[in-house]
Design an enzyme around this catalytic site. Structure first.
Site, PDB file in Angstrom:
ATOM      1  N   MET A   1      10.025  -2.229 -23.319  1.00 52.43           N
ATOM      2  CA  MET A   1       9.629  -1.661 -23.079  1.00 52.43           C
ATOM      3  C   MET A   1       9.938  -0.993 -24.600  1.00 52.43           C
ATOM      4  O   MET A   1      10.018   0.837 -24.708  1.00 52.43           O
ATOM      5  CB  MET A   1      11.046  -0.526 -22.403  1.00 52.43           C
ATOM      6  CG  MET A   1      11.287  -1.041 -21.167  1.00 52.43           C
ATOM      7  SD  MET A   1      10.231   0.096 -19.712  1.00 52.43           S
ATOM      8  CE  MET A   1      10.461   1.083 -19.908  1.00 52.43           C
ATOM      9  N   SER A 407       8.692  11.395 -23.904  1.00 56.29           N
ATOM     10  CA  SER A 407       9.473   9.807 -24.712  1.00 56.29           C
ATOM     11  C   SER A 407       7.558   9.510 -24.323  1.00 56.29           C
ATOM     12  O   SER A 407       6.670  11.095 -24.614  1.00 56.29           O
ATOM     13  CB  SER A 407       9.755   9.368 -23.320  1.00 56.29           C
ATOM     14  OG  SER A 407       9.284  10.314 -21.761  1.00 56.29           O
ATOM     15  N   THR A 433      12.518   2.746 -28.313  1.00 56.16           N
ATOM     16  CA  THR A 433      11.687   4.316 -28.938  1.00 56.16           C
ATOM     17  C   THR A 433      10.713   5.186 -28.160  1.00 56.16           C
ATOM     18  O   THR A 433      10.267   6.099 -27.989  1.00 56.16           O
ATOM     19  CB  THR A 433      10.726   3.638 -30.116  1.00 56.16           C
ATOM     20  OG1 THR A 433       9.738   2.540 -28.923  1.00 56.16           O
ATOM     21  CG2 THR A 433      11.479   2.682 -30.978  1.00 56.16           C
ATOM     22  N   CYS A 434      10.639   4.080 -27.216  1.00 57.76           N
ATOM     23  CA  CYS A 434       9.757   4.734 -25.545  1.00 57.76           C
ATOM     24  C   CYS A 434      10.661   6.118 -25.110  1.00 57.76           C
ATOM     25  O   CYS A 434      10.140   6.560 -24.065  1.00 57.76           O
ATOM     26  CB  CYS A 434       9.467   4.108 -24.619  1.00 57.76           C
ATOM     27  SG  CYS A 434      11.048   2.886 -24.137  1.00 57.76           S
ATOM     28  N   PHE A 435      11.833   6.367 -25.247  1.00 60.53           N
ATOM     29  CA  PHE A 435      13.034   7.096 -24.409  1.00 60.53           C
ATOM     30  C   PHE A 435      13.682   8.075 -25.855  1.00 60.53           C
ATOM     31  O   PHE A 435      15.059   8.113 -25.314  1.00 60.53           O
ATOM     32  CB  PHE A 435      14.255   6.308 -23.530  1.00 60.53           C
ATOM     33  CG  PHE A 435      13.334   4.988 -23.150  1.00 60.53           C
ATOM     34  CD1 PHE A 435      12.617   6.151 -20.999  1.00 60.53           C
ATOM     35  CD2 PHE A 435      13.474   4.126 -22.505  1.00 60.53           C
ATOM     36  CE1 PHE A 435      11.750   5.113 -20.783  1.00 60.53           C
ATOM     37  CE2 PHE A 435      12.681   3.368 -21.235  1.00 60.53           C
ATOM     38  CZ  PHE A 435      12.109   3.978 -20.614  1.00 60.53           C
TER      39      PHE A 435
END
Length: 468
Positions: A1, A407, A433-435
Site C-alpha cells: 500500500m 490520500s 504514505t498512501c494514507f
C-alpha cells in the site's frame, strides 16, 4: 500500500477498514494482501455491472478551512479564506479569472473532477524499472489513461500502491530529470531550466498533468519563463531575472543607460556553445544602438525563453494539455500556478501538530507523542521536509495546509499516528504514505525514539520501501 519500513504484504492493516465498493468491513487483524485482493475482485465484478450502464458521479464541492497558504514577497503567509464552492463551480473561464486565488483553485479542481474516470471502472498500471527509470516510465505513461486511477508498480517490489507510490514516482522521476535534461538557473534560487533536447520532455508534461489532476505537488521548481509558457502567458522583462540574474542585470543596465555604440560593439547576435546565432536577419551586421537596444533585448528574451527551447517546450505542452485544458491553466498568474504545482515549501510544525489525529491508546497527552513532537521540534527545515516525505511521499504540503492532506482519489486524509509494539529487531516507525499514517512504536525512552527518528532524516530513503 506504499508503506515504508515493511515490504511484507501479509502485514496487518492495524485498524478497521471498509471496502469502498461493497462496504464490507475488515477487522484490524486483516492483512493488506487479503484486503487488496478483495477490493480488486470486487471492482472487477462492479466493472461488469457497470458495462450494462454506469452513471458518472458528480464532482463534490469540498469547502476549505478558513485559511490558505500564499507566497507574498517570497515569504509564505497564512491568510483568511472564505470560499463558496457551490457558486464558484458554474463560473466561466473568463469569470473566474478575476476571482481570488482560493476561488480559482477550487474552481480548477472542480472542473478537473469532471474528467475523472471513477475507480470503480478499473485502474491502469504504470510499470517502472528503477534501473531504467525515465525510459520505462515514458513507455508506460504513454499507454495509461491519466484520468483513471493509476497504480505504480516498481519492478521486483511487492509493495501495492494505494496512492503513495504515485507520489514517490513523481519525486523520483523529477529528481532524475534534474541530473540530465534540466539544469540549475543562474539565480540565487534553487530552480531549474531546460538544459538540452530529450525525448523525456514528453514524460515531463504527462507527469505535471497527473500531479495537477491528483492535487499532488512536485519536488522541483522551474524557472519563471517556463512556468509562464506552460500557462499560456507572455514573458516579461522582469521574468528573466528568474532565469539568469546576470543576463537580466546586463540588459537592465543597457536599457537604463546611454552608451558609446562604437565602444560597446554589440551586434544582434548571441554566442552560444561556440555558435553565433543571429537574432534577426543579417543580425551579425546590425550594431546595437541607443535607438534599437529595446528591440535587441526583446529578441534576446524571445530566443532564450522560446526559440532555444521550442521543441522541448512543445513536448511538455503536448503532454500537459492532453489532460489539462490550457484555458484552465490560463486563469492563474505565474505565482498562483507555482503555489498549486509546488505546494508550500515551509513546514509549520505547530500546524502539523494541530491537524494530527491519534489512534487509541495514543493521544496528545501520551508520553510517546510528547517525545515525538519534541524531537521533531529539534529538526531544521530540511530535516522536517525529509520526515514529511517519509510519512506522506511529498516534501511539501498543499496550499490549504495540513488540514487538507490527501490520500488517493482526492480524499482528505489527515496525518495520523498509530501505536505499534516496540520490537528491538525492527524498531523503525512504519509510514503508510498512501494514507498519511505513521505507525509509531511504543518506545521505552525519548533517547531510543530520537535515535530512530533522526536516522530517518539523516539517511537517503528515497525509493526504499523496506528496512528489514
Amino acid at each position: 500500500m506504499g508503506n515504508r519500513s515493511s515490504n511484507n504484504s501479509n502485514q496487518k492493516i492495524g485498524q478497521e477498514a471498509k471496502c469502498p465498493n461493497c462496504d464490507r468491513k475488515f477487522g484490524p487483524s486483516t492483512t493488506y494482501n487479503l484486503l487488496n485482493t478483495h477490493i480488486d475482485h470486487c471492482l472487477q465484478n462492479q466493472q461488469q455491472i457497470n458495462n450494462i450502464g454506469f452513471q458518472m458521479p458528480q464532482p463534490q464541492v469540498q469547502l476549505g478551512d478558513n485559511y490558505i497558504w500564499v507566497k507574498q514577497n517570497n515569504q509564505w503567509k497564512r491568510v483568511q479564506s472564505q470560499v463558496n464552492g457551490g457558486q464558484i463551480q458554474n463560473l466561466s473561464v473568463q469569470e473566474i479569472k478575476n476571482r481570488s486565488f482560493p476561488e480559482k483553485q477550487m474552481w480548477f479542481n472542480l472542473q478537473l473532477e469532471k474528467f475523472r474516470i471513477p475507480w470503480q471502472l478499473g485502474s491502469d498500471k504504470l510499470n517502472v524499472n528503477l534501473n531504467d527509470l525515465l525510459q520505462s516510465s515514458l513507455i508506460s505513461a504513454r499507454n495509461v489513461n491519466l484520468y483513471k486511477e493509476v497504480k505504480v508498480v516498481f519492478q521486483n517490489d511487492k509493495v501495492q500502491d494505494a496512492g503513495g507510490l504515485l507520489r514517490e514516482w513523481l519525486t523520483l522521476i523529477f529528481k532524475e530529470m534534474c541530473k540530465d535534461i534540466f539544469s540549475l538557473t543562474e539565480t540565487n534560487d534553487v530552480t531549474y531550466k531546460i538544459a538540452k533536447q530529450s525525448q523525456y520532455f514528453d514524460l515531463v508534461g504527462l507527469a505535471i498533468a497527473k500531479a495537477l489532476f491528483e492535487r499532488m505537488n512536485i519536488c522541483v521548481e522551474f524557472d519563471r519563463p517556463l512556468v509562464k509558457r506552460l500557462i499560456g502567458q507572455e514573458i516579461s522583462f522582469q521574468d528573466m531575472q528568474y532565469y539568469d540574474k546576470s543576463l537580466y542585470l546586463s540588459w537592465k543596465y543597457l536599457l537604463e543607460n546611454q552608451f558609446d555604440e562604437n565602444s560597446l560593439q554589440q551586434y544582434f547576435i548571441i554566442c552560444k556553445d561556440d555558435e553565433i546565432i543571429e537574432l534577426k536577419q543579417n543580425g551579425a551586421d546590425i550594431l546595437v544602438t541607443n535607438q534599437n537596444k529595446q528591440e535587441f533585448v526583446d529578441l534576446s528574451i524571445q530566443f532564450y525563453s522560446e526559440k532555444m527551447i521550442s521543441k522541448q517546450l512543445g513536448q511538455i505542452q503536448n503532454g500537459l494539455y492532453k489532460y489539462i485544458p490550457k484555458d484552465y491553466l490560463n486563469i492563474f498568474t505565474a505565482e498562483e500556478f507555482e503555489m498549486i504545482l509546488y505546494g508550500v515549501s515551509v513546514v509549520d510544525l505547530d500546524e502539523w501538530k494541530q491537524h494530527t489525529t491519534y489512534k487509541t491508546p495514543y493521544a496528545d497527552t501520551s508520553q510517546q507523542i510528547k517525545w515525538f513532537w519534541k524531537i521533531l521540534s529539534e529538526f531544521d527545515q530540511d530535516q522536517l521536509k525529509k520526515f514529511l516525505h517519509y510519512c506522506t511521499g511529498s516534501y511539501r504540503i498543499p496550499v490549504n495546509g495540513f488540514s487538507k492532506l490527501e490520500s488517493n482519489r482526492g480524499m482528505y486524509s489527515k496525518f495520523q499516528i498509530v501505536p505499534i509494539d516496540y520490537i528491538n529487531a525492527n524498531s523503525f516507525p512504519i509510514a503508510h504514505t498512501c494514507f498519511n499514517r505513521l505507525e509509531l512504536p511504543k518506545y521505552s525512552s525519548e533517547e531510543i525514539m530520537r535515535k530512530y527518528l533522526r536516522s530517518i532524516v539523516l539517511n537517503d530513503l528515497e525509493g526504499v520501501f523496506g528496512m528489514e
